[in-house]
Design a protein around this motif. Structure first.
Motif, mmCIF file in Angstrom:
data_model
loop_
_atom_site.group_PDB
_atom_site.id
_atom_site.type_symbol
_atom_site.label_atom_id
_atom_site.label_comp_id
_atom_site.label_asym_id
_atom_site.label_seq_id
_atom_site.Cartn_x
_atom_site.Cartn_y
_atom_site.Cartn_z
ATOM 1 N N TYR A 253 -4.226 -29.439 57.983
ATOM 2 C CA TYR A 253 -2.771 -29.331 57.865
ATOM 3 C C TYR A 253 -2.192 -29.526 59.257
ATOM 4 O O TYR A 253 -2.483 -28.739 60.178
ATOM 5 N N ASP B 121 5.613 -23.221 59.560
ATOM 6 C CA ASP B 121 6.065 -22.688 58.279
ATOM 7 C C ASP B 121 4.827 -22.275 57.484
ATOM 8 O O ASP B 121 4.117 -23.111 56.931
ATOM 9 N N ASP C 85 4.680 -23.314 53.834
ATOM 10 C CA ASP C 85 4.348 -24.724 53.677
ATOM 11 C C ASP C 85 2.839 -24.937 53.813
ATOM 12 O O ASP C 85 2.238 -25.717 53.070
#
Lengths: 134, 356
Positions: B167, B115, B118
């Motif tokens: 991330y 995503d 995100d």
């Protein structure tokens, strides 16, 4: 009882083309004339092969099979193995990582080396088992 | 978004692999798999995520490997350079001056399904100048960067310097470092393990065939499999175990393609076994034996590529006078590194073809 044939190890030259293949064939041919020939082709030096060379390998196998013998390949390089696989020749030959292993395989049980001739009823578990069955 | 189509840049995590470029003649990101290159797929992925501007950076030497890229009402730039690091910095600066605050920087050596929004919010919340994507195997060559801060320092210290927060990507990730990675991605795609889909039409469950492909009635295609456009599969051929035949290929009579990929413009001769391998023109990369061999017998393997087939690039921009000078030296055909690698051996297969 059959006499077992000696295993011959022959080194394949670095280049196996039409010319080199013919000279290899001339060296190998007398060995394949014997009864139950056992031949190991050591490919550790083999670097280049062409279709004429592969044809010589197949001819060796054909002659050996005619006389109830076998030809095995040893120390085949990864590149050579990839080509043999592509040409479907790897299905024809047993391939071993070393010549010693290939020689040992001829002596292993179940190899083409002739077994000791046993009476037919031995497979039934010997005379005792045969009598019990009757 | 900045997309570096190659790993020429030294700081990108994957090591430079001359062997794969010698073998394929192009970066893995520029190799067509299941109908399209990873460059095309990544660009489309970012367009679908509503990214406004995409800049593709590629080495000058690989300019002719790049696929034609289309621009669906958005801006897409392709820049050729021999210094990807400097080009990234220049592009960030350009973005910053045009009022773009953040951008993604992605290398062609990785395919991810995540995503993106995100990922972007992760950077915003962390209030850092850069965040790097990672999976359980370590960092990936994918970043979100604050363009203003990023344009102030060099790309290497910005992207791989200390203190970069990671991330963690939970979705599908495939690193594209070696030819075997292409095979894994193809197998995963055909098996439905990732959301990437082959081009063409799914004519039967798990069998995708592109327009213009010809499959003989007596050929067997075992699902899942992919046959590219203008390819021909002759009678008694067998395509099985997640194999793919890319565009303009020919698989001749009786040949078995098992767990393998035949890359675009490749002709495979009759009665052969291509197993656990990638065939590209007259080259075969055996994944089982981890070796690349070149076959000079055209009846076994042959390239069907036309020298003029390489697609014309639109709006290509050369960066800097040095690169411009070097660009003039780009040959007509895709560049293949001339250096010998240990894994590569030339096999001279003559005209006498043996039918196993």
């Amino acid at each position: 009882m059959h006499q077992s044939s000696p295993v011959t190890v022959m080194e394949v030259p670095a280049i196996l083309n039409d010319v080199e293949g013919q000279s290899l064939w001339q060296e190998v041919q007398p060995l394949l004339d014997s009864d139950r020939p056992c031949l190991v082709l050591d490919c550790s030096q083999l670097q280049h092969v062409d279709s004429a060379g592969i044809e010589v390998l197949l001819r060796c196998m054909e002659e050996a099979m005619k006389r109830d013998g076998d030809v095995k390949l040893a120390a085949v390089s990864p590149a050579c193995a990839a080509i043999l696989e592509l040409m479907r020749v790897d299905r024809v030959f047993e391939i071993f990582s070393t010549a010693q292993e290939a020689v040992r395989s001829f002596r292993a049980p179940g190899s083409i080396e002739a077994p000791v001739a046993l009476p037919w009823y031995s497979e039934l578990g010997g005379l005792g088992a045969l009598k019990a069955a009757s | 978004m900045v997309f570096a189509a190659d790993r020429e840049c030294g700081f990108l995590s994957a090591p430079h692999q001359p062997a794969q470029e010698t073998f394929l003649g192009r970066p893995l990101a520029c190799v067509e798999i299941l109908g399209r290159t990873m460059v095309e797929r990544t660009v489309e992925q970012f367009f679908q995520a509503d990214v406004e501007l995409i800049t593709v950076l590629a080495p000058v030497a690989f300019s002719r490997c790049l696929p034609p890229l289309y621009r669906p009402n958005r801006t897409l730039k392709v820049k050729l350079t021999n210094d990807i690091g400097s080009a990234i910095r220049r592009t960030l600066n350009e973005y910053s001056q045009n009022g773009i605050e953040h951008c993604f920087v992605v290398s062609g050596s990785v395919y991810t399904e995540t995503d993106l929004l995100d990922f972007f919010f992760f950077l915003r919340e962390a209030k850092r100048s850069v965040s790097r994507a990672a999976d359980q195997d370590g960092p990936l060559d994918m970043w979100v960067v604050d363009t203003e801060k990023g344009s102030r320092c060099d790309a290497e210290s910005l992207l791989v310097g200390r203190g970069i927060n990671s991330y963690l990507i939970g979705g599908y990730v495939r690193r594209l470092d070696y030819p075997c990675d292409l095979r894994r991605l193809i197998a995963d795609t055909l098996s439905g393990h990732c959301s990437m889909r082959p081009s063409g039409r799914e004519v039967k469950p798990g069998i995708w065939i592109e327009e213009g492909a010809e499959v003989d009635r007596r050929a067997r295609i075992v699902s899942p499999a992919y046959i590219g456009g203008d390819s021909r599969v002759q009678e008694d051929a067998l395509i099985t175990r997640c194999s793919s035949i890319e565009r303009n290929c020919r698989v001749d009579y009786g040949t078995v393609i098992e767990d393998s990929s035949i890359l675009a413009n490749t002709s495979v001769g009759i009665w052969l076994d291509v197993r656990h391998a990638i065939a590209c023109g007259d080259k075969l990369f055996s994944l089982a034996h981890d070796v690349a061999v070149e076959v000079s017998d055209p009846s076994v393997l042959q390239s069907t590529a036309n020298a003029a087939r390489e697609a014309a690039l639109r709006d290509v921009e050369f960066i800097g006078p040095d690169e411009q000078a070097q660009a003039e030296e780009v040959p007509l055909l895709p560049v293949v590194a001339q250096e010998e690698t240990r894994a590569q051996t030339k096999w001279q297969l003559g005209a006498n073809f043996i039918q196993g």
